[in-house]
Design an enzyme around this catalytic site. Structure first.
Site, mmCIF file in Angstrom:
data_model
loop_
_atom_site.group_PDB
_atom_site.id
_atom_site.type_symbol
_atom_site.label_atom_id
_atom_site.label_comp_id
_atom_site.label_asym_id
_atom_site.label_seq_id
_atom_site.Cartn_x
_atom_site.Cartn_y
_atom_site.Cartn_z
ATOM 1 N N GLU A 182 0.795 -1.219 0.000
ATOM 2 C CA GLU A 182 0.000 0.000 0.000
ATOM 3 C C GLU A 182 0.840 1.288 0.000
ATOM 4 O O GLU A 182 0.924 2.001 1.002
ATOM 5 C CB GLU A 182 -0.968 -0.001 1.184
ATOM 6 C CG GLU A 182 -1.927 -1.171 1.156
ATOM 7 C CD GLU A 182 -3.043 -1.099 2.176
ATOM 8 O OE1 GLU A 182 -4.024 -1.840 2.022
ATOM 9 O OE2 GLU A 182 -2.933 -0.283 3.113
ATOM 10 N N GLU A 187 -5.994 -7.970 -0.300
ATOM 11 C CA GLU A 187 -6.640 -7.699 0.986
ATOM 12 C C GLU A 187 -8.088 -7.298 0.730
ATOM 13 O O GLU A 187 -8.372 -6.502 -0.162
ATOM 14 C CB GLU A 187 -5.980 -6.550 1.763
ATOM 15 C CG GLU A 187 -4.647 -6.875 2.386
ATOM 16 C CD GLU A 187 -4.093 -5.701 3.190
ATOM 17 O OE1 GLU A 187 -4.896 -4.850 3.672
ATOM 18 O OE2 GLU A 187 -2.869 -5.613 3.338
#
Length: 443
Positions: free
Chosen positions: A166, A350
């Site tokens: 991320e 995710e």
């Protein structure tokens, strides 16, 4: 609820965690991180909670991996801690740290789990933060050196590897909004971190290619940007948000270009000769991972660029106050393949939700989580039906854990953790996943 037979035979199901959130950073000779510093600063983290013990996965990893295997997952996505391996970020290696990841890897393989490594999930060594951290161009070389050391030890047994989890959180959330370590609110720092995190990604891929490793990818968190109204100003604000959050990182890695709508605000703050780094940033990848949770409704706001704000939306929300919007996952999978990755395999690396889970009579019933997962898997299947090469799905998270600035009060896990006793209790969603993932089901 879905079952395996609803997906292609080679479709991968997994669950995910991250090092600082579960391991217990006070164990095994790990060095100090900027998250330790951030948590020690009053007002940054709920109850000033930190990751010194967390879920004590450092000592309890075998029972945790037993839970992964017993649920029927094919793969386990974990991360390595830079400061556990290199306590000062550079220099002497902590052999206890390398030995831990060695044991962890072997334990996965013993249970038939595919090890899916992420090299960095936000725990920058404090000694490197003192030198400017992600603002300093040298961070790319420091990260490349760490990559070489950790992959020399465990790379031969990895099913897949991604350098950085991320990048938006590493750069923008942490250096512009100040919501994560190092807690800066500085547009120049944010712009440099936005670029250097991708340079570090590219350098790590170069190192691993030189080591002969394969199945290398990148993991990007995406958040759908919806205009709060039909006014042109709202649409423009949403486009800026989309550019910063989503298109900057995918564009840098897959197109060797940043979106102009973001350069309009950030270019004056980027490092000199930033354009020359794209040959490194665009190193060839074997897959692309998307982390997806929610959407945001965006409106224009007064003030300097980016001149936008988030507006509360009407949809049901998780315990993080994030809107539940499965359509965004379908749209992102379709858009990513069409505009950035083509035939490259995509993985949802995710997806999950925080819920106010309560233990009652020794059980944890979490029907909202199960509904969330089922709805997002249905969105994934809709993208597959449109020809998008989605090859796997990872639930966040295996365990309730340290949820960064929210401390231990936001529970994302399939498994409940009592943070006093560290007892693990599989929730109803865990049992439902185990039933759905049984491999003896007729196709």
């Amino acid at each position: 609820m879905f079952t395996r037979k609803d997906f292609p035979e080679d479709f991968l199901f997994g669950t995910a965690t991250s090092s600082y959130q579960i391991e217990g950073h006070g164990f095994g000779g790990a060095g100090r991180t900027h998250w330790d510093d951030f948590a020690d600063t009053p007002g940054n983290v709920v109850r000033a909670e930190h990751g010194a013990r967390a879920c004590d996965h450092y000592h309890l990893y075998e029972q945790d991996l037993d839970l992964v295997a017993a649920a029927g997952f094919d793969a386990y996505r974990f991360s390595t801690s830079w400061a556990r391996v290199l306590p000062e970020g550079r220099g002497p290696v902590n052999t206890e740290g390398l030995d831990f990841y060695d044991r962890l890897t072997d334990a996965m393989l013993e249970r038939g789990l595919k090890p899916c490594a992420t090299l960095y999930h936000w725990e920058l060594p404090s000694a490197l933060a003192d030198l400017g951290g992600w603002r300093n161009r040298d961070v790319a070389s420091w990260f490349a050196d760490f990559t070489e050391i950790i992959m020399d030890r465990i790379g031969d047994r990895m099913w897949s590897v991604a350098p950085i989890n991320e990048p938006w959180c590493v750069a923008w959330l942490s250096h512009f909004y100040g919501a994560h370590a190092p807690g800066l609110r500085d547009i120049r720092a944010a712009a440099r971190a936005m670029h250097h995190v991708l340079l570090a990604h590219g350098r790590a891929i170069e190192v691993m290619r030189a080591q002969g490793l394969g199945n290398l990818g990148g993991v990007f968190n995406l958040e759908w940007a919806s205009p709060a109204s039909d006014e042109p100003e709202a649409r423009h604000a949403a486009a800026i948000y989309d550019g910063i959050y989503n298109r900057w990182f995918l564009g840098g890695v897959f197109k060797g270009a940043y979106p102009q709508i973001v350069l309009d605000g950030l270019e004056p703050h980027l490092p000199q000769n930033w354009q020359d780094d794209f040959p490194t940033i665009t190193q060839k990848l074997d897959w692309c991972g998307l982390n997806y949770y929610t959407r945001k409704r965006i409106a224009p706001a007064p003030g300097p660029w980016p001149a936008l704000c988030e507006v509360e939306g009407p949809l049901p929300k998780t315990a993080m106050c994030w809107e539940i919007y499965p359509q965004g996952l379908q749209d992102f999978l379709i858009r990513t393949a069409a505009e950035y990755t083509g035939d490259l395999p995509l993985y949802v690396t995710e997806n999950g939700m925080a819920a106010p889970d309560q233990m009652r009579g020794g059980d944890v019933d979490d029907p909202d989580r199960l509904s969330y997962l089922a709805a997002h898997l249905e969105a994934l299947r809709a993208a597959q039906a449109r020809g998008v090469p989605v090859k796997g799905y990872f639930v966040w998270s295996l365990l309730d854990n340290y949820e960064w600035s929210f401390g231990y009060e936001k529970r994302f896990g399939l498994v409940h953790v009592d943070f006093d006793t560290l007892a693990r209790t599989p929730k109803a969603s865990y049992h439902a996943m185990a039933l759905a993932l049984r491999k003896d089901q007729n196709r």
